[in-house]
Design a protein around this motif. Sequence first.
Motif, PDB file in Angstrom:
ATOM      1  N   VAL A 253       1.422  10.543 -14.457  1.00 53.68           N
ATOM      2  CA  VAL A 253       1.735  10.871 -12.816  1.00 53.68           C
ATOM      3  C   VAL A 253       0.016  10.531 -12.157  1.00 53.68           C
ATOM      4  O   VAL A 253       0.216  10.076 -10.761  1.00 53.68           O
ATOM      5  CB  VAL A 253       1.341  12.287 -12.666  1.00 53.68           C
ATOM      6  N   VAL A 254      -1.001  10.213 -12.584  1.00 49.24           N
ATOM      7  CA  VAL A 254      -1.964  10.318 -12.041  1.00 49.24           C
ATOM      8  C   VAL A 254      -2.211   8.187 -11.838  1.00 49.24           C
ATOM      9  O   VAL A 254      -2.264   8.009 -10.808  1.00 49.24           O
ATOM     10  CB  VAL A 254      -3.577   9.538 -12.840  1.00 49.24           C
ATOM     11  N   SER A 259      -2.041   4.838  -7.855  1.00 53.22           N
ATOM     12  CA  SER A 259      -1.057   3.038  -6.914  1.00 53.22           C
ATOM     13  C   SER A 259      -1.401   3.910  -5.201  1.00 53.22           C
ATOM     14  O   SER A 259      -0.702   2.875  -5.112  1.00 53.22           O
ATOM     15  CB  SER A 259       0.351   2.794  -8.347  1.00 53.22           C
ATOM     16  N   LEU A 260      -0.071   4.906  -5.130  1.00 56.41           N
ATOM     17  CA  LEU A 260       0.616   5.221  -4.123  1.00 56.41           C
ATOM     18  C   LEU A 260      -1.236   5.293  -3.595  1.00 56.41           C
ATOM     19  O   LEU A 260      -0.630   4.730  -1.973  1.00 56.41           O
ATOM     20  CB  LEU A 260       0.971   6.604  -3.941  1.00 56.41           C
ATOM     21  N   GLU A 267      -1.548  -0.360   4.014  1.00 56.05           N
ATOM     22  CA  GLU A 267      -1.230  -0.282   5.021  1.00 56.05           C
ATOM     23  C   GLU A 267      -1.645   0.341   6.256  1.00 56.05           C
ATOM     24  O   GLU A 267      -1.838  -0.306   7.576  1.00 56.05           O
ATOM     25  CB  GLU A 267      -0.174   0.637   5.058  1.00 56.05           C
ATOM     26  N   MET A 268      -3.394   0.007   5.784  1.00 55.46           N
ATOM     27  CA  MET A 268      -4.186   0.229   6.554  1.00 55.46           C
ATOM     28  C   MET A 268      -4.665  -0.950   7.666  1.00 55.46           C
ATOM     29  O   MET A 268      -5.118  -0.711   8.713  1.00 55.46           O
ATOM     30  CB  MET A 268      -4.973   1.697   6.113  1.00 55.46           C
ATOM     31  N   THR A 269      -4.650  -1.617   6.889  1.00 51.07           N
ATOM     32  CA  THR A 269      -5.063  -3.561   7.693  1.00 51.07           C
ATOM     33  C   THR A 269      -4.414  -4.223   7.108  1.00 51.07           C
ATOM     34  O   THR A 269      -4.094  -4.942   6.079  1.00 51.07           O
ATOM     35  CB  THR A 269      -6.758  -3.594   7.039  1.00 51.07           C
ATOM     36  N   MET A 283      -9.662  -1.749  -7.142  1.00 48.55           N
ATOM     37  CA  MET A 283      -8.994  -0.797  -7.263  1.00 48.55           C
ATOM     38  C   MET A 283      -7.141  -1.376  -8.127  1.00 48.55           C
ATOM     39  O   MET A 283      -6.725  -0.871  -8.389  1.00 48.55           O
ATOM     40  CB  MET A 283      -8.382   0.070  -6.822  1.00 48.55           C
ATOM     41  N   ASP A 284      -7.769  -1.963  -9.262  1.00 45.17           N
ATOM     42  CA  ASP A 284      -7.497  -2.783 -10.113  1.00 45.17           C
ATOM     43  C   ASP A 284      -7.252  -1.306 -11.066  1.00 45.17           C
ATOM     44  O   ASP A 284      -8.460  -1.378 -11.892  1.00 45.17           O
ATOM     45  CB  ASP A 284      -7.817  -3.495 -10.717  1.00 45.17           C
TER      46      ASP A 284
END
Length: 372
Positions: A253-254, A259-260, A267-269, A283-284
């Motif tokens: 779940v984490v 990943s989400l 999606e913000m840029t 964020m690898d």
Amino acid sequence: MEAKGSEDETKDSKEDEPPSKVVIDLLNFAMKVVHEEMSGFFEQHCVLWDYKEEDLKKITAGEGETLEQHAVFTQYLEQINERLDGFARTAGYSDAQGVLTDVQKAVDHDKKLRDQMMKEMNALFAQMRLGLEQRDKAAAKGTEDDAKGDDDSTASAKTVEVDESEAKESKAVQPKKKKPMGNGLMLFSQPIGLEYLLESVMNLAEYETFRMMMIMKARERRMYRQLEERGNKRRRLRETRKAELVDGCSSDVVREQYSLLKVRLGEMTPQRKDLRDELDKGMDLERFDFDGRIADPEAYKYAMDFLCKVSSPSAQEELKGRREDLTQQNAPHCDWLEALHAHIDAIHDNIEEVMLAARRGSASAEAKGAKA
């Protein structure tokens, strides 16, 4: 008799008004009708013009449209004409033709005034050019006289056999001669003519203008529909996240929520490949341990830094404070992820609220226009 007196008073009042007033009043009336009073009509029928991009290209290239669309355009013209008759009566005319007659007179009068103004301005500019040319000739003549004076001084210096070094020193301190200045560039702008204003009103009766207004309305409606859909989706995911992302939840779940989070930041840029590369590096998932309960703050450093950059000053301070609290508390992954997801939700919620508020304001203005 009273009616005749009232008509005479109305006629006298119109004669006292400047000729341009009827054109300006007609323009304001037309804009109010199209953008306020008939907004419901556009909202009702614009779905017929909700084209996909490939279909729009075919239409603008000359491909025919439907009979249903033509029928809507006919209704539009009928409503415009009805409202024009109402405007004419309110303005003191017997019918719309009286308005158009006075409008044309005003346009012709304005055109004569503008032509006269242009003649006077051209004459003024001719005088200005002449003055500049005379100034430049005088400056050029002064330069020639100075140069001749320099030659005489040099000849005199040679006659008295001035030392060569003294001559160079004397020449070095001579001020540079200014070159004559050019005439420069003169620009002027004309005020908007009544003919242009009238054309903008008359274009409202053209199908091309009507079609474009319908297309823009359909796109606006689609935009708000998509805004609502994204908002509903965001709220559903928020509820799901709250149910799953709790202290003691599984590492799967984490990882899924991490990943989400990464996807949402990207999606913000969407057009910034450089930021995408930084995101992939910062964020690898392979760099960090998600099996333990306590989170490594380094795993969330990029997300925190990025959101601070795109947030308002007050939201930045709030996020920085939350970051310090989570670090000092040795918070679990679920708390870090919830804080970051909630911050992104707040950004999108604020954007949605601003856009919906603007739409509500527009709808309120349309309702007032319809009542008027």
